[in-house]
Write a protein that holds these residues in place. Structure first.
Motif, PDB file in Angstrom:
ATOM      1  N   SER A  18      -0.622 -27.768   2.129  1.00 56.73           N
ATOM      2  CA  SER A  18      -0.313 -26.913   0.981  1.00 56.73           C
ATOM      3  C   SER A  18       0.897 -26.071   1.322  1.00 56.73           C
ATOM      4  N   HIS A  19       1.610 -25.637   0.279  1.00 60.41           N
ATOM      5  CA  HIS A  19       2.832 -24.853   0.469  1.00 60.41           C
ATOM      6  C   HIS A  19       2.978 -23.946  -0.747  1.00 60.41           C
ATOM      7  N   GLU A  20       2.588 -22.674  -0.602  1.00 55.82           N
ATOM      8  CA  GLU A  20       2.576 -21.736  -1.720  1.00 55.82           C
ATOM      9  C   GLU A  20       3.734 -20.755  -1.629  1.00 55.82           C
ATOM     10  N   ALA A  21       4.351 -20.476  -2.764  1.00 50.94           N
ATOM     11  CA  ALA A  21       5.458 -19.524  -2.842  1.00 50.94           C
ATOM     12  C   ALA A  21       4.959 -18.196  -3.417  1.00 50.94           C
ATOM     13  N   PHE A  22       5.498 -17.093  -2.868  1.00 53.00           N
ATOM     14  CA  PHE A  22       5.154 -15.749  -3.324  1.00 53.00           C
ATOM     15  C   PHE A  22       6.441 -14.963  -3.549  1.00 53.00           C
ATOM     16  N   GLU A  23       6.305 -13.819  -4.210  1.00 52.94           N
ATOM     17  CA  GLU A  23       7.476 -12.969  -4.445  1.00 52.94           C
ATOM     18  C   GLU A  23       8.122 -12.570  -3.129  1.00 52.94           C
ATOM     19  N   GLY A  24       9.405 -12.247  -3.218  1.00 53.54           N
ATOM     20  CA  GLY A  24      10.126 -11.821  -2.025  1.00 53.54           C
ATOM     21  C   GLY A  24      10.494 -12.964  -1.099  1.00 53.54           C
ATOM     22  N   ASP A  25      10.595 -14.191  -1.633  1.00 54.49           N
ATOM     23  CA  ASP A  25      10.947 -15.375  -0.833  1.00 54.49           C
ATOM     24  C   ASP A  25       9.970 -15.591   0.322  1.00 54.49           C
ATOM     25  N   VAL A 143      -7.727  -2.801  10.204  1.00 54.24           N
ATOM     26  CA  VAL A 143      -6.428  -3.453  10.059  1.00 54.24           C
ATOM     27  C   VAL A 143      -5.568  -2.690   9.060  1.00 54.24           C
ATOM     28  N   ILE A 144      -4.326  -2.410   9.436  1.00 51.53           N
ATOM     29  CA  ILE A 144      -3.340  -1.795   8.549  1.00 51.53           C
ATOM     30  C   ILE A 144      -2.176  -2.772   8.408  1.00 51.53           C
ATOM     31  N   LEU A 145      -1.849  -3.131   7.165  1.00 47.20           N
ATOM     32  CA  LEU A 145      -0.755  -4.052   6.887  1.00 47.20           C
ATOM     33  C   LEU A 145       0.268  -3.359   5.992  1.00 47.20           C
ATOM     34  N   GLY A 146       1.546  -3.487   6.347  1.00 42.63           N
ATOM     35  CA  GLY A 146       2.604  -2.850   5.575  1.00 42.63           C
ATOM     36  C   GLY A 146       3.636  -3.849   5.102  1.00 42.63           C
ATOM     37  N   SER A 147       4.193  -3.591   3.917  1.00 42.15           N
ATOM     38  CA  SER A 147       5.241  -4.463   3.392  1.00 42.15           C
ATOM     39  C   SER A 147       6.102  -3.696   2.404  1.00 42.15           C
ATOM     40  N   GLU A 148       7.403  -3.986   2.411  1.00 41.77           N
ATOM     41  CA  GLU A 148       8.322  -3.381   1.457  1.00 41.77           C
ATOM     42  C   GLU A 148       8.719  -4.367   0.356  1.00 41.77           C
ATOM     43  N   VAL A 149       8.117  -5.552   0.362  1.00 44.29           N
ATOM     44  CA  VAL A 149       8.192  -6.494  -0.756  1.00 44.29           C
ATOM     45  C   VAL A 149       6.749  -6.756  -1.173  1.00 44.29           C
ATOM     46  N   PRO A 150       6.518  -7.300  -2.371  1.00 41.09           N
ATOM     47  CA  PRO A 150       5.140  -7.570  -2.775  1.00 41.09           C
ATOM     48  C   PRO A 150       4.399  -8.385  -1.720  1.00 41.09           C
ATOM     49  N   PHE A 151       3.142  -8.032  -1.490  1.00 44.61           N
ATOM     50  CA  PHE A 151       2.355  -8.722  -0.469  1.00 44.61           C
ATOM     51  C   PHE A 151       2.154 -10.189  -0.852  1.00 44.61           C
ATOM     52  N   PRO A 152       2.074 -11.087   0.137  1.00 43.81           N
ATOM     53  CA  PRO A 152       1.883 -12.513  -0.154  1.00 43.81           C
ATOM     54  C   PRO A 152       0.418 -12.860  -0.448  1.00 43.81           C
ATOM     55  N   PHE A 153      -0.218 -11.989  -1.188  1.00 46.37           N
ATOM     56  CA  PHE A 153      -1.580 -12.152  -1.687  1.00 46.37           C
ATOM     57  C   PHE A 153      -1.768 -11.094  -2.760  1.00 46.37           C
ATOM     58  N   GLN A 154      -2.810 -11.212  -3.538  1.00 48.11           N
ATOM     59  CA  GLN A 154      -3.059 -10.231  -4.583  1.00 48.11           C
ATOM     60  C   GLN A 154      -3.943  -9.114  -4.036  1.00 48.11           C
ATOM     61  N   PRO A 155      -3.385  -7.922  -3.773  1.00 45.67           N
ATOM     62  CA  PRO A 155      -4.217  -6.825  -3.267  1.00 45.67           C
ATOM     63  C   PRO A 155      -5.330  -6.490  -4.248  1.00 45.67           C
ATOM     64  N   GLN A 156      -6.436  -6.017  -3.701  1.00 48.27           N
ATOM     65  CA  GLN A 156      -7.552  -5.606  -4.545  1.00 48.27           C
ATOM     66  C   GLN A 156      -8.162  -4.332  -3.974  1.00 48.27           C
ATOM     67  N   PRO A 157      -8.851  -3.552  -4.813  1.00 51.05           N
ATOM     68  CA  PRO A 157      -9.555  -2.375  -4.286  1.00 51.05           C
ATOM     69  C   PRO A 157     -10.618  -2.814  -3.276  1.00 51.05           C
ATOM     70  N   SER A 158     -10.607  -2.198  -2.117  1.00 47.53           N
ATOM     71  CA  SER A 158     -11.537  -2.599  -1.064  1.00 47.53           C
ATOM     72  C   SER A 158     -12.968  -2.252  -1.434  1.00 47.53           C
ATOM     73  N   GLN A 159     -13.886  -3.133  -1.052  1.00 50.16           N
ATOM     74  CA  GLN A 159     -15.311  -2.881  -1.213  1.00 50.16           C
ATOM     75  C   GLN A 159     -15.886  -2.160   0.011  1.00 50.16           C
ATOM     76  N   LEU A 160     -15.041  -1.948   1.006  1.00 49.58           N
ATOM     77  CA  LEU A 160     -15.478  -1.320   2.253  1.00 49.58           C
ATOM     78  C   LEU A 160     -14.952   0.112   2.277  1.00 49.58           C
ATOM     79  N   LEU A 161     -15.831   1.065   2.102  1.00 53.91           N
ATOM     80  CA  LEU A 161     -15.429   2.464   1.987  1.00 53.91           C
ATOM     81  C   LEU A 161     -14.962   3.012   3.329  1.00 53.91           C
ATOM     82  N   MET A 162     -13.899   3.848   3.269  1.00 55.94           N
ATOM     83  CA  MET A 162     -13.385   4.520   4.456  1.00 55.94           C
ATOM     84  C   MET A 162     -13.050   5.961   4.085  1.00 55.94           C
TER      85      MET A 162
END
Length: 290
Positions: A18-25, A143-162
């Motif tokens: 498989s080969h999927e394209a996301f925003e931000g090349d 885990v902390i993930l940072g990006s200045e272009v749209p993430f290569p997945f669809q972020p969602q509200p976490s079900q794990l409270l912090m």
């Protein structure tokens, strides 16, 4: 000459599953590569021939691996001729793959709170490491993930409270959430639910909320741009925490022969030149950022 990678490095014709394209090349590429998948560890990478017209290979970190099903998954960004040619390759085609290469992350069995910090195309090793850690019930990674272009997945509200994190910081990577691994996203682009700032700022919030005994259980793992890794190392030094970083360097051969990816480290014996491809890419952060 000591060549620790010789018995675990393989050349394969890897079929594109498989080969999927996301925003931000950005692209996520899954390849059938059973020999590599059977031996890959978090932090290792592959050296990939992007196209027959581009003989020089490109190093790309492993993001997910299934040894049982024989596939590896890569996240990359099309930024130059090689990766742009790679972005045109289609499902069913084959790519020449050399791997797995490099020294992996080495979690301390005596520390139960791994803090994983990934930025940009440095996110994949953190996902791979998190996947490995979830099978160890003694580990409780964050885990902390940072990006200045749209993430290569669809972020969602976490079900794990912090509750120890700032109010409103709820955006998470769905895959990590599904694995039961607490994670949060950061950016300076006003993405909904993300911490508006640097990954190190959110890491500091989390560390400040721990008591002394909990903090003694933390170790940091990180991959991303050089300035981010330097900032992560500064944070680790401030809190007196062990830290391992995976470096991103330009490479030619990828197997230690050309010495084109050499960096200077501070070792107990003094300054030493090390090859990122086979002596790394994972190093003790204090040896890299003195």
């Amino acid at each position: 000459m000591n060549r620790p990678h010789r018995d675990s490095l393989f050349l394969e014709q890897a079929e594109i599953l498989s080969h999927e394209a996301f925003e931000g090349d950005q692209f996520i590429l899954r390849l059938q590569a059973p020999k590599c998948a059977a031996r890959a560890q978090p932090g290792s990478f592959v050296h990939l021939q992007c196209d027959p017209l581009q003989p020089m290979r490109r190093p790309i970190s492993l993001m997910r691996v299934s040894a049982r099903e024989g596939w590896v998954e890569l996240l990359y960004k099309a930024v130059g001729q090689g990766t742009r040619l790679l972005s045109l390759r289609q499902r069913g085609e084959s790519l020449s793959l050399l791997g797995p290469i490099g020294v992996p992350f080495r979690p301390d069995p005596d520390r139960s709170l791994p803090l994983l910090i990934g930025g940009g195309v440095g996110m994949p090793p953190m996902v791979f490491l998190a996947d490995t850690l979830r099978s160890d019930k003694s580990k409780k990674p964050f885990v902390i993930l940072g990006s200045e272009v749209p993430f290569p997945f669809q972020p969602q509200p976490s079900q794990l409270l912090m509750p120890q994190l700032p109010e409103g910081v709820i955006a998470a990577m769905p895959l990590l959430d599904d694995w039961g691994i607490p994670n949060r996203l950061t950016s300076q682009q006003d993405f909904p639910g993300c911490h508006q700032g640097y990954v190190t700022e959110l890491a500091r919030h989390w560390l400040d909320a721990l008591d002394a005994d909990q903090r003694d259980q933390v170790e940091i793992f990180s991959c991303g741009p050089h300035p981010m890794l330097e900032a992560v190392t500064t944070l680790a030094k401030e809190f007196e925490l062990p830290c391992q970083v995976s470096l991103e360097e330009f490479m030619a051969c990828g197997v230690g022969g050309c010495a084109g990816c050499v960096v200077e480290l501070e070792t107990p014996a003094g300054p030493a030149m090390k090859r990122v491809c086979v002596d790394g890419p994972v190093f003790d952060a204090r040896q890299v950022f003195v």
